[in-house]
Scaffold this motif. Structure first.
Motif, PDB file in Angstrom:
ATOM      1  N   ARG A  43       0.390  11.033  -2.965  1.00  0.00           N
ATOM      2  CA  ARG A  43       0.430  11.494  -1.581  1.00  0.00           C
ATOM      3  C   ARG A  43      -0.510  10.678  -0.697  1.00  0.00           C
ATOM      4  O   ARG A  43      -0.212  10.384   0.437  1.00  0.00           O
ATOM      5  CB  ARG A  43       0.039  12.976  -1.562  1.00  0.00           C
ATOM      6  CG  ARG A  43      -0.376  13.542  -0.225  1.00  0.00           C
ATOM      7  CD  ARG A  43       0.806  13.744   0.716  1.00  0.00           C
ATOM      8  NE  ARG A  43       0.437  14.556   1.855  1.00  0.00           N
ATOM      9  CZ  ARG A  43      -0.018  14.087   3.011  1.00  0.00           C
ATOM     10  NH1 ARG A  43      -0.223  12.817   3.172  1.00  0.00           N
ATOM     11  NH2 ARG A  43      -0.284  14.893   4.015  1.00  0.00           N
ATOM     12  N   TYR A  44      -1.683  10.318  -1.224  1.00  0.00           N
ATOM     13  CA  TYR A  44      -2.686   9.626  -0.422  1.00  0.00           C
ATOM     14  C   TYR A  44      -2.838   8.187  -0.891  1.00  0.00           C
ATOM     15  O   TYR A  44      -2.604   7.870  -2.055  1.00  0.00           O
ATOM     16  CB  TYR A  44      -4.036  10.345  -0.511  1.00  0.00           C
ATOM     17  CG  TYR A  44      -3.983  11.733   0.044  1.00  0.00           C
ATOM     18  CD1 TYR A  44      -3.882  11.937   1.408  1.00  0.00           C
ATOM     19  CD2 TYR A  44      -4.017  12.833  -0.790  1.00  0.00           C
ATOM     20  CE1 TYR A  44      -3.816  13.216   1.931  1.00  0.00           C
ATOM     21  CE2 TYR A  44      -3.950  14.116  -0.275  1.00  0.00           C
ATOM     22  CZ  TYR A  44      -3.851  14.304   1.080  1.00  0.00           C
ATOM     23  OH  TYR A  44      -3.781  15.556   1.599  1.00  0.00           O
ATOM     24  N   LEU A  45      -3.269   7.321   0.017  1.00  0.00           N
ATOM     25  CA  LEU A  45      -3.558   5.940  -0.343  1.00  0.00           C
ATOM     26  C   LEU A  45      -4.820   5.901  -1.194  1.00  0.00           C
ATOM     27  O   LEU A  45      -5.788   6.603  -0.921  1.00  0.00           O
ATOM     28  CB  LEU A  45      -3.763   5.092   0.914  1.00  0.00           C
ATOM     29  CG  LEU A  45      -2.543   4.856   1.786  1.00  0.00           C
ATOM     30  CD1 LEU A  45      -2.930   4.008   2.980  1.00  0.00           C
ATOM     31  CD2 LEU A  45      -1.441   4.191   1.006  1.00  0.00           C
ATOM     32  N   VAL A 105      -7.970  -1.978  -4.038  1.00  0.00           N
ATOM     33  CA  VAL A 105      -8.256  -3.237  -3.349  1.00  0.00           C
ATOM     34  C   VAL A 105      -9.159  -4.074  -4.239  1.00  0.00           C
ATOM     35  O   VAL A 105     -10.177  -3.611  -4.736  1.00  0.00           O
ATOM     36  CB  VAL A 105      -8.923  -2.975  -1.990  1.00  0.00           C
ATOM     37  CG1 VAL A 105      -9.296  -4.276  -1.318  1.00  0.00           C
ATOM     38  CG2 VAL A 105      -7.996  -2.177  -1.113  1.00  0.00           C
ATOM     39  N   TRP A 106      -8.785  -5.336  -4.437  1.00  0.00           N
ATOM     40  CA  TRP A 106      -9.534  -6.215  -5.323  1.00  0.00           C
ATOM     41  C   TRP A 106     -10.538  -7.070  -4.572  1.00  0.00           C
ATOM     42  O   TRP A 106     -11.587  -7.400  -5.080  1.00  0.00           O
ATOM     43  CB  TRP A 106      -8.571  -7.127  -6.075  1.00  0.00           C
ATOM     44  CG  TRP A 106      -7.705  -6.365  -6.995  1.00  0.00           C
ATOM     45  CD1 TRP A 106      -6.580  -5.669  -6.665  1.00  0.00           C
ATOM     46  CD2 TRP A 106      -7.885  -6.167  -8.386  1.00  0.00           C
ATOM     47  NE1 TRP A 106      -6.056  -5.066  -7.755  1.00  0.00           N
ATOM     48  CE2 TRP A 106      -6.836  -5.372  -8.853  1.00  0.00           C
ATOM     49  CE3 TRP A 106      -8.836  -6.608  -9.307  1.00  0.00           C
ATOM     50  CZ2 TRP A 106      -6.700  -5.008 -10.172  1.00  0.00           C
ATOM     51  CZ3 TRP A 106      -8.693  -6.242 -10.621  1.00  0.00           C
ATOM     52  CH2 TRP A 106      -7.649  -5.441 -11.046  1.00  0.00           C
ATOM     53  N   GLU A 121      -1.214   7.453   8.854  1.00  0.00           N
ATOM     54  CA  GLU A 121      -1.878   8.699   9.217  1.00  0.00           C
ATOM     55  C   GLU A 121      -1.505   9.826   8.253  1.00  0.00           C
ATOM     56  O   GLU A 121      -2.334  10.667   7.911  1.00  0.00           O
ATOM     57  CB  GLU A 121      -1.513   9.086  10.649  1.00  0.00           C
ATOM     58  CG  GLU A 121      -2.358  10.195  11.200  1.00  0.00           C
ATOM     59  CD  GLU A 121      -2.144  10.394  12.683  1.00  0.00           C
ATOM     60  OE1 GLU A 121      -2.912  11.171  13.259  1.00  0.00           O
ATOM     61  OE2 GLU A 121      -1.226   9.787  13.257  1.00  0.00           O
ATOM     62  N   ARG A 122      -0.269   9.822   7.796  1.00  0.00           N
ATOM     63  CA  ARG A 122       0.176  10.849   6.851  1.00  0.00           C
ATOM     64  C   ARG A 122      -0.507  10.702   5.493  1.00  0.00           C
ATOM     65  O   ARG A 122      -0.823  11.682   4.834  1.00  0.00           O
ATOM     66  CB  ARG A 122       1.692  10.763   6.679  1.00  0.00           C
ATOM     67  CG  ARG A 122       2.295  11.872   5.842  1.00  0.00           C
ATOM     68  CD  ARG A 122       3.788  11.697   5.681  1.00  0.00           C
ATOM     69  NE  ARG A 122       4.142  10.636   4.777  1.00  0.00           N
ATOM     70  CZ  ARG A 122       4.123  10.723   3.447  1.00  0.00           C
ATOM     71  NH1 ARG A 122       3.729  11.825   2.857  1.00  0.00           N
ATOM     72  NH2 ARG A 122       4.478   9.699   2.696  1.00  0.00           N
ATOM     73  N   ARG A 123      -0.774   9.444   5.086  1.00  0.00           N
ATOM     74  CA  ARG A 123      -1.295   9.198   3.740  1.00  0.00           C
ATOM     75  C   ARG A 123      -2.810   9.004   3.690  1.00  0.00           C
ATOM     76  O   ARG A 123      -3.343   8.640   2.657  1.00  0.00           O
ATOM     77  CB  ARG A 123      -0.596   7.985   3.149  1.00  0.00           C
ATOM     78  CG  ARG A 123       0.891   8.280   2.944  1.00  0.00           C
ATOM     79  CD  ARG A 123       1.585   7.236   2.186  1.00  0.00           C
ATOM     80  NE  ARG A 123       1.137   7.228   0.807  1.00  0.00           N
ATOM     81  CZ  ARG A 123       1.629   6.431  -0.111  1.00  0.00           C
ATOM     82  NH1 ARG A 123       2.587   5.599   0.202  1.00  0.00           N
ATOM     83  NH2 ARG A 123       1.179   6.460  -1.343  1.00  0.00           N
ATOM     84  N   ALA A 170       0.828  -1.207   0.000  1.00  0.00           N
ATOM     85  CA  ALA A 170       0.000   0.000   0.000  1.00  0.00           C
ATOM     86  C   ALA A 170       0.861   1.255   0.000  1.00  0.00           C
ATOM     87  O   ALA A 170       0.558   2.226  -0.700  1.00  0.00           O
ATOM     88  CB  ALA A 170      -0.934  -0.001   1.203  1.00  0.00           C
ATOM     89  N   PHE A 171       1.933   1.234   0.767  1.00  0.00           N
ATOM     90  CA  PHE A 171       2.787   2.416   0.839  1.00  0.00           C
ATOM     91  C   PHE A 171       3.670   2.557  -0.393  1.00  0.00           C
ATOM     92  O   PHE A 171       4.268   3.599  -0.608  1.00  0.00           O
ATOM     93  CB  PHE A 171       3.653   2.382   2.102  1.00  0.00           C
ATOM     94  CG  PHE A 171       2.859   2.498   3.375  1.00  0.00           C
ATOM     95  CD1 PHE A 171       1.598   3.076   3.390  1.00  0.00           C
ATOM     96  CD2 PHE A 171       3.369   2.030   4.557  1.00  0.00           C
ATOM     97  CE1 PHE A 171       0.866   3.182   4.569  1.00  0.00           C
ATOM     98  CE2 PHE A 171       2.651   2.132   5.739  1.00  0.00           C
ATOM     99  CZ  PHE A 171       1.405   2.716   5.743  1.00  0.00           C
ATOM    100  N   GLY A 172       3.752   1.519  -1.199  1.00  0.00           N
ATOM    101  CA  GLY A 172       4.506   1.598  -2.449  1.00  0.00           C
ATOM    102  C   GLY A 172       3.725   2.249  -3.574  1.00  0.00           C
ATOM    103  O   GLY A 172       4.270   2.511  -4.643  1.00  0.00           O
ATOM    104  N   GLN A 173       2.433   2.524  -3.339  1.00  0.00           N
ATOM    105  CA  GLN A 173       1.623   3.184  -4.353  1.00  0.00           C
ATOM    106  C   GLN A 173       2.131   4.604  -4.570  1.00  0.00           C
ATOM    107  O   GLN A 173       2.531   5.274  -3.620  1.00  0.00           O
ATOM    108  CB  GLN A 173       0.158   3.268  -3.912  1.00  0.00           C
ATOM    109  CG  GLN A 173      -0.543   1.973  -3.746  1.00  0.00           C
ATOM    110  CD  GLN A 173      -1.939   2.183  -3.158  1.00  0.00           C
ATOM    111  OE1 GLN A 173      -2.381   3.301  -2.941  1.00  0.00           O
ATOM    112  NE2 GLN A 173      -2.625   1.088  -2.897  1.00  0.00           N
TER     113      GLN A 173
END
Length: 139
Positions: free
Chosen positions: A65-67, A72-73, A113-115, A59-62
């Motif tokens: 700035r935001y998720l 999600v599949w 929290e940041r994303r 998820a953080f590799g996307q």
């Protein structure tokens, strides 16, 4: 009270199941990995913590700035469920292992929290779960 034989005491000790492939958790000590393996064996499934950490890494590799919530599949694969798994393991770890794994989880929480964005509609966190369920992602 009669003394117990050493073999009887050793038979009560926990031993990891044989022939179960367990993925390594990077960033924690061997003692913490052993404690995590025991909790996974008793309460979850083998590799539950490594799976949860991999979901966050993906998820953080996307990019961005935001998720993104639309990536999600299948239900149950969201990072919020992964955070629930980490919380479950953390509740049952000994103090030292909880602190060691807690360092990784704190970094994940900061990045999550940041994303994500705060939910503008009030959500009762006690009925939903942890604070991570009250955050929203972009669509």
């Amino acid at each position: 009270m009669p003394r117990r034989r050493p073999k009887a005491v050793r038979d009560e000790w926990w031993r990891p199941r044989r022939h179960v492939v367990v993925r390594r958790i990077r960033g924690v000590s061997a003692r913490t990995r052993a404690a995590v393996r025991r909790v996974e064996d008793e309460r979850m499934w083998p590799g539950a913590v490594a799976d949860a950490l991999d979901r966050f890494e993906g998820a953080f590799g996307q990019p961005g700035r935001y998720l993104n919530a639309s990536t999600v599949w299948q239900p149950g694969l969201e990072v919020e469920y992964a955070r629930d798994d980490l919380e479950e393991v953390m509740l049952h770890l000994p103090r030292g292992a909880r602190r060691d794994l807690g360092r990784l989880v704190a970094r994940i929480d900061d990045e999550f929290e940041r994303r994500t964005l705060p939910n503008p509609w009030p959500v009762n966190a006690s009925t939903v779960g942890g604070w991570w369920w009250s955050r929203i992602r972009e669509h």
